[in-house]
Design a protein around this motif. Sequence first.
Motif, mmCIF file in Angstrom:
data_model
loop_
_atom_site.group_PDB
_atom_site.id
_atom_site.type_symbol
_atom_site.label_atom_id
_atom_site.label_comp_id
_atom_site.label_asym_id
_atom_site.label_seq_id
_atom_site.Cartn_x
_atom_site.Cartn_y
_atom_site.Cartn_z
ATOM 1 N N PHE A 83 84.039 48.271 74.483
ATOM 2 C CA PHE A 83 84.326 49.390 75.389
ATOM 3 C C PHE A 83 83.030 49.956 75.924
ATOM 4 O O PHE A 83 82.078 50.177 75.182
ATOM 5 N N LEU A 84 83.019 50.205 77.230
ATOM 6 C CA LEU A 84 81.858 50.844 77.841
ATOM 7 C C LEU A 84 82.266 52.192 78.433
ATOM 8 O O LEU A 84 83.149 52.258 79.290
ATOM 9 N N ALA A 85 81.632 53.259 77.945
ATOM 10 C CA ALA A 85 81.793 54.552 78.607
ATOM 11 C C ALA A 85 80.755 54.587 79.719
ATOM 12 O O ALA A 85 79.554 54.537 79.462
ATOM 13 N N PHE A 86 81.240 54.607 80.970
ATOM 14 C CA PHE A 86 80.362 54.427 82.128
ATOM 15 C C PHE A 86 79.408 55.601 82.338
ATOM 16 O O PHE A 86 79.773 56.761 82.145
ATOM 17 N N PRO A 89 81.468 57.234 85.849
ATOM 18 C CA PRO A 89 82.894 56.868 85.852
ATOM 19 C C PRO A 89 83.428 56.792 87.286
ATOM 20 O O PRO A 89 83.030 57.576 88.146
ATOM 21 N N VAL A 90 84.313 55.845 87.517
ATOM 22 C CA VAL A 90 84.756 55.530 88.873
ATOM 23 C C VAL A 90 85.996 56.349 89.240
ATOM 24 O O VAL A 90 86.923 56.484 88.447
ATOM 25 N N VAL A 144 92.855 59.047 88.619
ATOM 26 C CA VAL A 144 91.740 58.775 87.715
ATOM 27 C C VAL A 144 90.415 59.317 88.262
ATOM 28 O O VAL A 144 89.933 58.858 89.305
ATOM 29 N N ASN A 145 89.877 60.306 87.575
ATOM 30 C CA ASN A 145 88.553 60.876 87.865
ATOM 31 C C ASN A 145 88.420 61.561 89.222
ATOM 32 O O ASN A 145 87.340 62.051 89.555
ATOM 33 N N GLU A 157 86.222 59.647 79.804
ATOM 34 C CA GLU A 157 85.755 58.374 79.237
ATOM 35 C C GLU A 157 86.012 58.351 77.730
ATOM 36 O O GLU A 157 86.476 57.344 77.183
ATOM 37 N N GLN A 160 89.605 57.823 76.928
ATOM 38 C CA GLN A 160 89.974 56.395 77.033
ATOM 39 C C GLN A 160 89.540 55.643 75.779
ATOM 40 O O GLN A 160 90.271 54.816 75.242
ATOM 41 N N LEU A 164 91.953 53.662 73.230
ATOM 42 C CA LEU A 164 91.847 52.199 73.141
ATOM 43 C C LEU A 164 91.337 51.736 71.769
ATOM 44 O O LEU A 164 91.472 50.569 71.418
ATOM 45 N N THR B 371 84.229 47.962 92.477
ATOM 46 C CA THR B 371 83.840 48.902 91.423
ATOM 47 C C THR B 371 85.069 49.418 90.700
ATOM 48 O O THR B 371 85.103 49.501 89.467
ATOM 49 N N ALA B 372 86.096 49.741 91.486
ATOM 50 C CA ALA B 372 87.341 50.220 90.888
ATOM 51 C C ALA B 372 88.011 49.100 90.086
ATOM 52 O O ALA B 372 88.538 49.323 88.995
ATOM 53 N N TYR B 375 86.269 48.693 86.851
ATOM 54 C CA TYR B 375 86.597 49.804 85.953
ATOM 55 C C TYR B 375 87.932 49.545 85.252
ATOM 56 O O TYR B 375 88.062 49.689 84.037
ATOM 57 N N SER B 378 87.733 46.506 82.879
ATOM 58 C CA SER B 378 86.911 46.785 81.697
ATOM 59 C C SER B 378 87.705 47.572 80.650
ATOM 60 O O SER B 378 87.290 47.677 79.512
ATOM 61 N N ARG B 379 88.845 48.109 81.070
ATOM 62 C CA ARG B 379 89.717 48.814 80.120
ATOM 63 C C ARG B 379 90.805 47.879 79.576
ATOM 64 O O ARG B 379 91.749 48.332 78.927
#
Lengths: 251, 424
Positions: A83-86, A89-90, A144-145, A157, A160, A164, B371-372, B375, B378-379
């Motif tokens: 898992f990557l916490a950006f 975030p997008v 989302v965001n 983030e 999530q 997960l 990019t979306a 994202y 990646s989840r």
Amino acid sequence: MLEIKNLHVGLEEEDKQILKGVNLTVETGKVHAIMGPNGSGKSTLSYVLSGKDGYEVTDGSAELQGVDVLDMEPEERAAAGLFLAFQYPVEIPGVGNMTFLRTAVNAQRKARGEEELSAAEFLKVVRAKAKSLKIDADMLKRPVNVGFSGGEKKRNEILQMAMLEPKMCILDETDSGLDVDAMKLVAEGVNALRDAGRSFLVITHYQRLLDHIKPDVVHIMADGKIVKTGGPELALEVENNGYADILAEVA
Amino acid sequence: MSAKLKNKGVVPSITVPDGGKWASEARQTAAALLAETGLPHRRDEYWKYTDPTTLTAPEATPAAIFESDEPLPFDGVDAVKIVFVDGVFDAAQSDALELDGVEIETLSDAAQKDIHWAGSVYGVLEGRGQYPVSRPLASYNTAMAEQGFVIRATGKAAKPISFIYLHESETSDAVIHHTIKLDEGADLTVLENGPAAARINAVMEVEVADTAAFHHVRAQGRDHERRTATHIFARLGTESSFKSFTLTVNGILTRNDAIIEFTGDNANATVAGACAGDGAFHHDDTVFITHDAVNCESRQVFKKVLRNGAVGVFQGKILVKADAQKTDGYQISQGLLLDENSTFQAKPELEIYADDVACSHGSTVGAIDDTALFYLTSRGIPHKEAQDMLTLAFLGEAIDEVEDEALADDLRALLEGWMARRHG
Ligand SMILES: Nc1ncnc2c1ncn2[C@@H]1O[C@H](COP(=O)(O)OP(=O)(O)O)[C@@H](O)[C@H]1O
Ligand SMILES: [Mg+2]
């Protein structure tokens, strides 16, 4: 848990090397921190590990629990527990946060051969976790965001991540743009997830996050390499003297 | 008219159906105009991006029947259901033509009478919509149609009227003409799934009197080989409201025209559409909105997702006449191309003669946001599913134009199902 060996990464589009032989091993249950000046390749490392397009691995390997992840699709890596916490975030207009979370949780469960959560079960879990991160119902409902403040995005983030339940959590500058209270909230969220079976790689520019999320090991990254590794005291050294001394010392 | 003669296409030899006085007159007027303009061809300004050949050919191109076991769109909506099979009204499969606040009559019945209110709408709105751009397929329809309904809403309809079109013959060639009049203060919702046949030429004329509100929601479904040309002609009175939304998936050729005219002040109209096309798919939305009254608002919102060589076209015009001050005209058309083989053509036009107006238009074409997409994946969301989520989000902004929340949710669910089925 995570074993990176001699990782060399360049850009696909242009002839530019960014990672120039990264070696790093994060043991199960441990928290490692990576610090380093801007532009040293920290985000690139996190993107390459999670499978973002645009990078080319020219040498080396990265294994998660003994499995090479570099050939996997991003969704496969996620299902494998990464898992990557950006850092950034997008925003995704038109996709509800809740729908997004539920789709992600169930996609991973499905990929692992587990039963999917029903809407009711999911709702119960997400509400409880959102509450502890001070994420209100409205934020769950919104796209989302979209329209989230910097702090809200970072908390989202962590939500999530909490939903997960990954094995290997990479946090990229999760503290940037947060005030002290928001940072505490985020750190608490992270600390609540710490356990013997889960590892963290906390990327940060500043030491202050590490006051709240206590690392076992600290690495310094510069110009695409880990140049120094030590204990938590290394972070304090950076805090007090900046990177210049360390970089001069290893040069 | 000389401009039209210069462009004159093939004039079909037609004999208009027999009928009472009003209908015969309307049919003959339309036939005479058609004789003048001829059928559309590729050199016509508004057929540059869409080849009308199969729409104007003497015979319909056969279309394989699309087999599906999924429920029809709007199946769950409590409505007066009116069923057509290959463009022919099927009374046995339909509900009784009874609805509080609404008179419902077949076109063929109404056309037998010498005098009927329908004479003030049928061919009249269509006729007004022939200038400055001729619409020969609509002329043909008005001249030849024997199928369709004549509907008058005198108050608030208790429930929607739902036209259900079924496609059962591979060679069916349907001509359908609905004539709708909303009296002052009336409120009516018309649902359509389709229309369906191998080839369809459909016209709907809608007269919306002062303070009346008309809602139209249409789903043009998964019948791959159908060829469709539809026209909606609407005239709006003072403080009236008109909303039309169309969801389209599949269909080898679809041309949806909407021609809206504001004649009363403070009215509003929305024409919106979302479409998703894969492969042999050509979808054209052509809109012409005439503001001829003060302080009216018009919205055009069109979104198209295209892949595997699918083609999307949007031609939208806002004409603001000199007296139509305080006009608010908005237009957006967007194409989302899922690969490099697909194309989206947009031709926005503004023609403004009033000085105190706010008109804006925008058109974009682009690929999915990487990019979306990253994202989401990646989840742990698989690539295809993530792509669908972003696609639905994109189209969702057009579905948001549907006022009725329940219907909007139906459309979203329908689209979601259609997308999921694509993956087999
Ligand atoms: N997609 C990209 N295109 C161009 N340059 C990039 C790209 N990604 C990273 N870089 C460059 O690689 C270097 C490392 O960037 P990054 O990994 O973001 O560093 P950090 O996170 O340590 O600040 C920088 O010089 C940055 O400009
Ligand atoms: Mg960075």
